[in-house]
Design an enzyme around this catalytic site. Structure first.
Site, PDB file in Angstrom:
ATOM      1  N   LEU A  65       1.039  -1.449  -0.182  1.00  0.00           N
ATOM      2  CA  LEU A  65      -0.183  -0.170   0.175  1.00  0.00           C
ATOM      3  C   LEU A  65       1.341   1.228  -0.065  1.00  0.00           C
ATOM      4  CD1 LEU A  65      -2.420  -1.812   2.470  1.00  0.00           C
ATOM      5  CD2 LEU A  65      -2.814  -1.310   0.623  1.00  0.00           C
ATOM      6  N   PRO A  66       0.093   2.754  -0.560  1.00  0.00           N
ATOM      7  CA  PRO A  66       0.771   3.469  -0.639  1.00  0.00           C
ATOM      8  C   PRO A  66       2.320   4.272   0.806  1.00  0.00           C
ATOM      9  CG  PRO A  66      -0.847   3.938  -1.503  1.00  0.00           C
ATOM     10  CD  PRO A  66      -0.995   2.796  -0.670  1.00  0.00           C
ATOM     11  N   THR A  96       6.507   0.660   2.108  1.00  0.00           N
ATOM     12  CA  THR A  96       7.292   1.848   3.038  1.00  0.00           C
ATOM     13  C   THR A  96       6.449   2.331   4.298  1.00  0.00           C
ATOM     14  OG1 THR A  96       9.207   1.360   0.811  1.00  0.00           O
ATOM     15  CG2 THR A  96       9.009   3.552   2.960  1.00  0.00           C
ATOM     16  N   LYS A 171      15.423   0.835   4.576  1.00  0.00           N
ATOM     17  CA  LYS A 171      14.659   0.425   3.666  1.00  0.00           C
ATOM     18  C   LYS A 171      14.844   2.301   3.923  1.00  0.00           C
ATOM     19  CE  LYS A 171      12.058   1.603   0.562  1.00  0.00           C
ATOM     20  NZ  LYS A 171      12.068   1.198  -0.979  1.00  0.00           N
ATOM     21  N   LYS A 246       7.415  11.440   0.768  1.00  0.00           N
ATOM     22  CA  LYS A 246       7.467  10.504   1.549  1.00  0.00           C
ATOM     23  C   LYS A 246       7.674   9.475   2.583  1.00  0.00           C
ATOM     24  CE  LYS A 246       5.718   6.343   1.584  1.00  0.00           C
ATOM     25  NZ  LYS A 246       5.751   5.177   1.405  1.00  0.00           N
TER      26      LYS A 246
END
Ligand code: NAD
Length: 298
Positions: A65-66, A96, A171, A246
């Site tokens: 998902l975003p 992420t 990440k 983001k």
């Protein structure tokens, strides 16, 4: 072959789910966008009417998902996904998101007796299509080991960075470096071409020199230098400017929390933020080359 629910069929999730289907797994998919679902059912997936329905009776749940709020809505909201999933299932969130958000969701799963790991990926849409992603996992060793055979269908490398949330930390470090490299590569290509150098020749020179990096090797930001990359199709698809902004925001929050100096990461976040605010948030992140060049982007 395993029964798998796959939730979130966007630029990354769609090819990742496709690779699980190709490998012979029984995959049930769900996305808010019906067209994203029908693309996968055409490829052999079962469709579910909700996320809770998709996860019923499966051995693995994979979500892509975003951002953190979508992951929290899915697992902590009213949808009942954690209630609907068997306690023997392993939940793998590949989105992420912030490390503390991942820890909160993992803890809620643990309360229900469900094993969950954070497993964000590196490798881009090309890596998702070719099943060459790198998975950076956080969670119990046993849960990561159990997830490994499924992750190996979609990627070539699976790392356990540490306990829940550690995958997200790894990440974020990687993506901060990626953003800095993409900006640096774009600056060098803009500078060289301003002096009349051919962008392809300059890319080859830098690839064989000490400036060599991932952007030059597989994701050249200059239009027409490389086939199959977003720069050669108007910066469509790929990894959106808004998603990179983001990730850089999450990296900056981490840096503030620990008091580490990340001046280039901060500059990268600001540049991507300005690029997005200028109306380009939906383009691939390699379009920063055009922003730095002061070009209009169609
Ligand atoms: P995307 O926006 O293309 O896809 C996200 C999908 O999730 C969309 O299809 C959307 O409809 C769906 N969705 C949102 N909320 C949902 C919900 N509650 N239930 C079901 N579906 C829902 O994003 P993407 O590019 O595929 O990226 C996904 C994640 O992977 C992000 O966290 C991103 O940062 C990360 N990532 C992306 C790339 C890349 O190159 N695109 C690379 C590495 C990591």
């Amino acid at each position: 072959m395993a029964k798998i629910a796959f939730i979130g069929l966007g630029n990354m999730g769609s090819p990742m789910a496709g690779n699980l289907i190709k490998a012979g797994h029984e995959v049930t998919v769900y996305d808010l966008v019906p067209e994203a679902v029908s693309k996968l059912t055409d490829a052999g997936a079962n469709a579910a009417g909700s996320a809770a329905e998709a996860v019923k009776g499966v051995e693995y749940v994979v979500s892509m998902l975003p951002a953190g709020r979508h992951v929290q809505d899915l697992y902590l909201g009213d949808g009942g996904v954690l209630e609907a999933v068997d306690s023997s299932a392993t939940v793998i969130d590949c989105s992420t998101i912030a490390a503390e958000e991942a820890r909160a969701v993992n803890a809620a799963a643990a309360e229900r007796g469900v094993a969950m790991i954070d497993a964000p990926v590196s490798g881009g849409v090309g890596g998702a299509e070719k099943a060459t992603l790198t998975f950076i996992c956080g969670g119990d060793e046993a849960a990561v080991d159990h997830a490994r055979p499924i992750l190996e269908v979609m990627g070539k490398a699976v790392f356990r960075a540490g306990p829940a949330g550690a995958g997200q930390v790894g990440k974020m470090c990687n993506n901060m470096l990626l953003a800095i490299q993409m900006i640096g590569t774009s600056e060098a290509l803009n500078l060289g071409t301003a002096y009349g150098l051919d962008p392809e020749a300059l890319s080859e020179i830098m690839k064989a020199s000490s400036g060599n990096n991932w952007a030059l090797q597989v994701y050249n930001p200059y239009p027409g230098v490389m086939d199959g990359v977003p720069a050669s199709r108007g910066y469509q698809g790929g990894f959106l400017v808004d998603l990179m902004t983001k990730d850089l925001g999450l990296a900056m929050n981490m840096s503030l929390e620990k008091g580490t100096a990340t001046p280039l990461g901060a500059a990268a976040r600001n540049l991507y933020r300005l690029h997005g605010a200028a109306g380009h948030g939906g383009l691939d992140f390699s379009s920063i080359l055009q922003f730095l060049a002061g070009n209009d982007i169609e």
